[in-house]
Design an enzyme around this catalytic site. Structure first.
Site, PDB file in Angstrom:
ATOM      1  N   HIS A 212       0.816  -1.215   0.000  1.00 31.03           N
ATOM      2  CA  HIS A 212       0.000   0.000   0.000  1.00 31.03           C
ATOM      3  C   HIS A 212       0.851   1.268   0.000  1.00 31.03           C
ATOM      4  O   HIS A 212       0.422   2.301  -0.523  1.00 31.03           O
ATOM      5  CB  HIS A 212      -0.943  -0.012   1.205  1.00 31.03           C
ATOM      6  CG  HIS A 212      -2.060  -1.005   1.059  1.00 31.03           C
ATOM      7  ND1 HIS A 212      -3.168  -0.742   0.290  1.00 31.03           N
ATOM      8  CD2 HIS A 212      -2.218  -2.245   1.556  1.00 31.03           C
ATOM      9  CE1 HIS A 212      -3.990  -1.782   0.333  1.00 31.03           C
ATOM     10  NE2 HIS A 212      -3.427  -2.715   1.097  1.00 31.03           N
ATOM     11  N   ASP A 216       0.384   4.301  -2.509  1.00 30.02           N
ATOM     12  CA  ASP A 216       0.301   5.716  -2.125  1.00 30.02           C
ATOM     13  C   ASP A 216       1.341   6.549  -2.879  1.00 30.02           C
ATOM     14  O   ASP A 216       1.058   7.680  -3.291  1.00 30.02           O
ATOM     15  CB  ASP A 216       0.507   5.871  -0.625  1.00 30.02           C
ATOM     16  CG  ASP A 216      -0.702   5.441   0.189  1.00 30.02           C
ATOM     17  OD1 ASP A 216      -1.786   5.232  -0.421  1.00 30.02           O
ATOM     18  OD2 ASP A 216      -0.583   5.320   1.421  1.00 30.02           O
ATOM     19  N   GLU A 242      -8.412   5.708  -6.404  1.00 22.02           N
ATOM     20  CA  GLU A 242      -7.513   5.888  -7.539  1.00 22.02           C
ATOM     21  C   GLU A 242      -8.193   6.588  -8.713  1.00 22.02           C
ATOM     22  O   GLU A 242      -7.699   6.565  -9.841  1.00 22.02           O
ATOM     23  CB  GLU A 242      -6.965   4.534  -7.998  1.00 22.02           C
ATOM     24  CG  GLU A 242      -7.998   3.591  -8.577  1.00 22.02           C
ATOM     25  CD  GLU A 242      -8.676   2.712  -7.536  1.00 22.02           C
ATOM     26  OE1 GLU A 242      -9.190   1.640  -7.915  1.00 22.02           O
ATOM     27  OE2 GLU A 242      -8.700   3.095  -6.344  1.00 22.02           O
TER      28      GLU A 242
END
Length: 322
Positions: A212, A216, A242
């Site tokens: 993750h 990011d 997203e």
């Protein structure tokens, strides 16, 4: 817009002589104006001016007050105008539709001066022209101060509540308050406006494969590059997760397609670095493009862009679809 009633009390030249725009006017011209203007009472909530229709009347406020609004989205009025002020003169002078909405805030008594009557009185007397020029210059000075203070407050507000922390772009809250205003302005001025909705391809797989934090980092890089490569008049928004939206004011669909293709190619070649500065795998994006139609709402415009986005995905991703 229909007046609540015609007033029962006759208007006198003495009353007219106290109005800012008519100060110093001769008795003969004031009597002439009373013969050629309409004196009416309006109920609270009556719309006097709107960008959606032409205006040919100057409204002189004799009692009550009116609101000046930029839109109907529930925000506070931009300002209030009370006795002695007038509205509608700018659209008459510029021969354009009003740039704002003006609605009565309470029961109001107004003098309605048609544009032909206004210009005739200007020709009959230089006093009205001088007073009108003074009022307009005072209003511009006040408006400039309001704009300056508003921009300062807006910058603070957006920094804290309307900017997405990860990407640095506007967030959905900003979009929901600003897109209706941008759309209303475009429709009233008969200017084109396009929206691009873009989605990172296979983002769940990217997160699952690289973590993750890598996801990011990819979104942060996308936000940075997207914000740095749109025009000064455009707006980039993180819509959620997203998904991103780019608003292109005063842009035809053919020009928007060129912009979208340029951004798509830019994003597929951007550098993505992890927290240690090591390169991460690249991403691609799919884009859906929609053009604002007459009387179209924000929701239906975004829905049209979303439908186009799904067409891009179903066609193989990493592409732009209409």
């Amino acid at each position: 817009m229909t007046p609540a009633s015609a007033t029962n009390q006759p208007l006198t030249t003495e009353q007219l002589a106290t109005q800012h725009i008519l100060r110093g006017e001769s008795e003969n011209n004031l009597r002439w104006l009373l013969e050629h203007a309409q004196y009416e009472t309006f109920a609270a909530g009556d719309v006097l001016l709107t960008p959606e229709r032409d205006n040919h009347t100057l409204y002189l406020i004799l009692s009550g007050r009116v609101q000046v609004r930029l839109d109907w989205q529930g925000h506070e009025a931009l300002t209030f105008l009370d006795v002695g002020h007038c509205v509608g003169e700018m659209s008459i002078i510029e021969r354009k539709r009003p740039s704002a909405i003006v609605v009565t805030d309470c029961v109001c008594q107004l003098l309605l001066i048609h544009e032909e009557v206004l210009w005739s009185l200007v020709e009959r007397s230089g006093t009205l022209a001088r007073n009108l020029l003074y009022m307009l210059s005072s209003r511009v000075r006040k408006d400039n101060l309001v704009i300056f203070e508003s921009r300062q407050q807006q910058a603070i507000s957006e920094q804290h509540s309307r900017i997405d922390a990860l990407t640095g772009l506007f967030n959905r809250r900003w979009l929901e308050s600003s897109l209706p205003r941008l759309a209303t302005h475009a429709q009233s001025q008969q200017q084109p406006l396009c929206v691009i909705m873009l989605d990172v391809d296979h983002f769940k797989h990217y997160n699952d494969s690289h973590g993750h934090r890598a996801g990011d980092a990819a979104l942060a890089a996308l936000g940075h590059d997207l914000g740095d490569n749109i025009r000064p008049c455009d707006y980039a928004v993180r819509y959620g997760g997203e998904e991103f939206i780019v608003i292109l004011p005063d842009t035809t669909v053919s020009d928007a397609r060129i912009i979208a293709e340029r951004l798509r190619e830019l994003l597929r070649n951007m550098n993505i670095l992890d927290q240690d500065g090591k390169p991460l795998p690249p991403i691609t994006v799919s884009m859906g493009l929609a053009e604002l139609k007459a009387r179209q709402t924000m929701d239906t415009l975004i829905e049209a862009a979303d439908v186009a986005l799904y067409r891009a995905k179903h066609a193989g991703r990493d592409r732009v679809a209409l």
